[in-house]
Design a protein around this motif. Sequence first.
Motif, PDB file in Angstrom:
ATOM      1  N   PRO A 253     -58.057 -41.485  16.432  1.00 17.32           N
ATOM      2  CA  PRO A 253     -59.200 -40.337  16.161  1.00 17.32           C
ATOM      3  C   PRO A 253     -60.801 -41.831  15.796  1.00 17.32           C
ATOM      4  N   ASP A 254     -61.737 -41.714  16.024  1.00 14.76           N
ATOM      5  CA  ASP A 254     -62.825 -42.228  15.940  1.00 14.76           C
ATOM      6  C   ASP A 254     -62.709 -42.686  14.473  1.00 14.76           C
TER       7      ASP A 254
ATOM      8  N   HIS B  33     -53.997 -51.919   8.512  1.00 15.27           N
ATOM      9  CA  HIS B  33     -54.736 -51.966   9.420  1.00 15.27           C
ATOM     10  C   HIS B  33     -56.401 -51.301   9.860  1.00 15.27           C
ATOM     11  N   ASN B  34     -56.601 -51.455   8.364  1.00 14.14           N
ATOM     12  CA  ASN B  34     -58.381 -51.938   8.588  1.00 14.14           C
ATOM     13  C   ASN B  34     -58.724 -50.507   9.258  1.00 14.14           C
ATOM     14  N   LEU B  35     -58.460 -49.838   9.545  1.00 18.62           N
ATOM     15  CA  LEU B  35     -59.216 -48.036   9.490  1.00 18.62           C
ATOM     16  C   LEU B  35     -60.680 -47.568   9.187  1.00 18.62           C
ATOM     17  N   LYS B  36     -61.085 -47.459   9.534  1.00 16.25           N
ATOM     18  CA  LYS B  36     -62.455 -46.675   9.741  1.00 16.25           C
ATOM     19  C   LYS B  36     -62.651 -45.132   8.729  1.00 16.25           C
ATOM     20  N   THR B  37     -62.210 -45.396   7.930  1.00 16.51           N
ATOM     21  CA  THR B  37     -61.305 -44.575   6.426  1.00 16.51           C
ATOM     22  C   THR B  37     -62.913 -44.151   5.063  1.00 16.51           C
ATOM     23  N   ILE B  38     -62.674 -43.044   5.408  1.00 17.01           N
ATOM     24  CA  ILE B  38     -64.107 -42.095   4.228  1.00 17.01           C
ATOM     25  C   ILE B  38     -63.398 -41.405   3.831  1.00 17.01           C
ATOM     26  N   PHE B  39     -62.956 -42.589   2.246  1.00 19.44           N
ATOM     27  CA  PHE B  39     -61.879 -42.581   1.108  1.00 19.44           C
ATOM     28  C   PHE B  39     -62.231 -42.173  -0.058  1.00 19.44           C
ATOM     29  N   ILE B  40     -61.742 -40.076  -0.135  1.00 19.23           N
ATOM     30  CA  ILE B  40     -62.465 -39.568  -0.818  1.00 19.23           C
ATOM     31  C   ILE B  40     -62.351 -39.667  -1.639  1.00 19.23           C
ATOM     32  N   ASP B  41     -62.411 -39.231  -3.009  1.00 17.87           N
ATOM     33  CA  ASP B  41     -61.868 -39.258  -4.456  1.00 17.87           C
ATOM     34  C   ASP B  41     -61.731 -37.702  -5.129  1.00 17.87           C
TER      35      ASP B  41
ATOM     36  N   LYS C 277     -60.449 -30.379  27.904  1.00 20.36           N
ATOM     37  CA  LYS C 277     -61.902 -30.182  27.812  1.00 20.36           C
ATOM     38  C   LYS C 277     -62.280 -28.915  26.906  1.00 20.36           C
ATOM     39  N   ASP C 278     -63.647 -28.783  26.336  1.00 22.50           N
ATOM     40  CA  ASP C 278     -64.121 -27.653  26.038  1.00 22.50           C
ATOM     41  C   ASP C 278     -65.420 -27.825  26.153  1.00 22.50           C
ATOM     42  N   MET C 279     -65.813 -27.230  26.393  1.00 20.91           N
ATOM     43  CA  MET C 279     -67.348 -28.132  26.950  1.00 20.91           C
ATOM     44  C   MET C 279     -68.840 -26.820  25.851  1.00 20.91           C
ATOM     45  N   PHE C 280     -67.848 -26.468  25.217  1.00 13.63           N
ATOM     46  CA  PHE C 280     -69.011 -25.883  24.292  1.00 13.63           C
ATOM     47  C   PHE C 280     -68.693 -26.138  22.931  1.00 13.63           C
ATOM     48  N   GLN C 281     -67.408 -26.906  23.173  1.00 12.71           N
ATOM     49  CA  GLN C 281     -66.697 -27.744  21.298  1.00 12.71           C
ATOM     50  C   GLN C 281     -66.667 -29.140  21.913  1.00 12.71           C
ATOM     51  N   SER C 282     -67.805 -30.263  21.176  1.00 17.76           N
ATOM     52  CA  SER C 282     -67.370 -31.771  21.866  1.00 17.76           C
ATOM     53  C   SER C 282     -66.639 -32.034  20.385  1.00 17.76           C
ATOM     54  N   VAL C 283     -66.620 -32.279  19.218  1.00  9.62           N
ATOM     55  CA  VAL C 283     -65.499 -32.381  18.382  1.00  9.62           C
ATOM     56  C   VAL C 283     -64.580 -31.618  17.926  1.00  9.62           C
ATOM     57  N   THR C 284     -63.993 -32.909  17.751  1.00  9.25           N
ATOM     58  CA  THR C 284     -62.538 -32.106  17.431  1.00  9.25           C
ATOM     59  C   THR C 284     -61.973 -33.315  16.143  1.00  9.25           C
ATOM     60  N   VAL C 285     -61.678 -31.603  15.472  1.00 12.98           N
ATOM     61  CA  VAL C 285     -60.920 -31.879  13.566  1.00 12.98           C
ATOM     62  C   VAL C 285     -59.771 -31.487  13.988  1.00 12.98           C
ATOM     63  N   SER C 286     -58.480 -32.369  12.890  1.00  8.34           N
ATOM     64  CA  SER C 286     -57.725 -32.523  12.917  1.00  8.34           C
ATOM     65  C   SER C 286     -57.311 -32.469  11.579  1.00  8.34           C
TER      66      SER C 286
ATOM     67  N   MET D 278     -73.981 -35.517  15.908  1.00  5.80           N
ATOM     68  CA  MET D 278     -72.319 -36.329  15.644  1.00  5.80           C
ATOM     69  C   MET D 278     -72.142 -37.405  16.378  1.00  5.80           C
ATOM     70  N   LYS D 279     -72.169 -38.844  15.447  1.00  4.39           N
ATOM     71  CA  LYS D 279     -71.874 -39.672  16.030  1.00  4.39           C
ATOM     72  C   LYS D 279     -70.122 -39.747  16.891  1.00  4.39           C
ATOM     73  N   TYR D 280     -69.296 -39.168  16.107  1.00  2.00           N
ATOM     74  CA  TYR D 280     -67.622 -38.984  16.106  1.00  2.00           C
ATOM     75  C   TYR D 280     -67.499 -37.492  16.838  1.00  2.00           C
ATOM     76  N   ARG D 281     -66.399 -38.268  17.823  1.00  3.46           N
ATOM     77  CA  ARG D 281     -65.483 -37.161  18.560  1.00  3.46           C
ATOM     78  C   ARG D 281     -64.627 -36.526  18.290  1.00  3.46           C
ATOM     79  N   PHE D 282     -63.806 -37.132  17.892  1.00  2.00           N
ATOM     80  CA  PHE D 282     -62.648 -37.042  17.243  1.00  2.00           C
ATOM     81  C   PHE D 282     -61.542 -37.217  15.602  1.00  2.00           C
ATOM     82  N   ILE D 283     -62.276 -36.102  14.362  1.00  2.00           N
ATOM     83  CA  ILE D 283     -61.864 -36.384  13.335  1.00  2.00           C
ATOM     84  C   ILE D 283     -60.994 -36.349  12.878  1.00  2.00           C
TER      85      ILE D 283
END
Length: 210
Positions: free
Chosen positions: A121-122, A168-176, A75-84, A1-6
């Motif tokens: 967020p990334d 703000h031209n955020l990198k966004t996955i825009f889901i219908d 930091k969590d050494m077992f979980q490098s990705v965060t979802v909020s 996973m390329k994103y660390r904070f989603i």
Amino acid sequence: MKYRFITIEGNIGAGKTTLAHLLSRKLNARLILEEFADNPFLPKFYENQKQYAFPLELFFMAERFKQLKDMLQTKDMFQSVTVSDYLFTKCLLFAKVNLPEEEFRLYQKLFDIIHQQLIFPDILIYLHAPVHQLKQNIKKRNRSYEQSINDDYLFTLQETYTSYIKQHNLKTIFIDASNADFLANEKHLQVVLDALDADLSDGQHYFTLP
């Protein structure tokens, strides 16, 4: 996973928390959920918005800031990705809708001071659903204080969100999310996962669900 904070965002009733839970399991990610139930001003706000809007928004901002700062600095050494399931900037967007101009200017000054202390967020996943679908979802989850939310309020929030994202031209996955059922339809969740794997540039990238 390329994103660390989603971060997942959307209007009231769009399905943010459901998707956040599912993604955190799929990605073995830390999960940050908004603790809205602890806000003592929320039920009062829906009864009398003018009187309770300012303390409501201040409480939310303080709680979101503390939660994000504590979680993201640990930091969590077992979980490098965060979802909020919320973007901290939602504080400002809701305040813009709910507060009169003078109170909003004061609120914005406070927001600007503390916002710079947080990690951005990334990538943002934005769930866009029509108001009639939001109303159905709100009715189904049956939080008593939400049942009086009117269509105009939801329309205004929708416009405020989409305007901010575009400006703000955020990198966004825009889901219908008109027909979204992430729990029952694995293909819907897979659209989001595939989008997260794609090589996306800054700006909005629109996806529809099968």
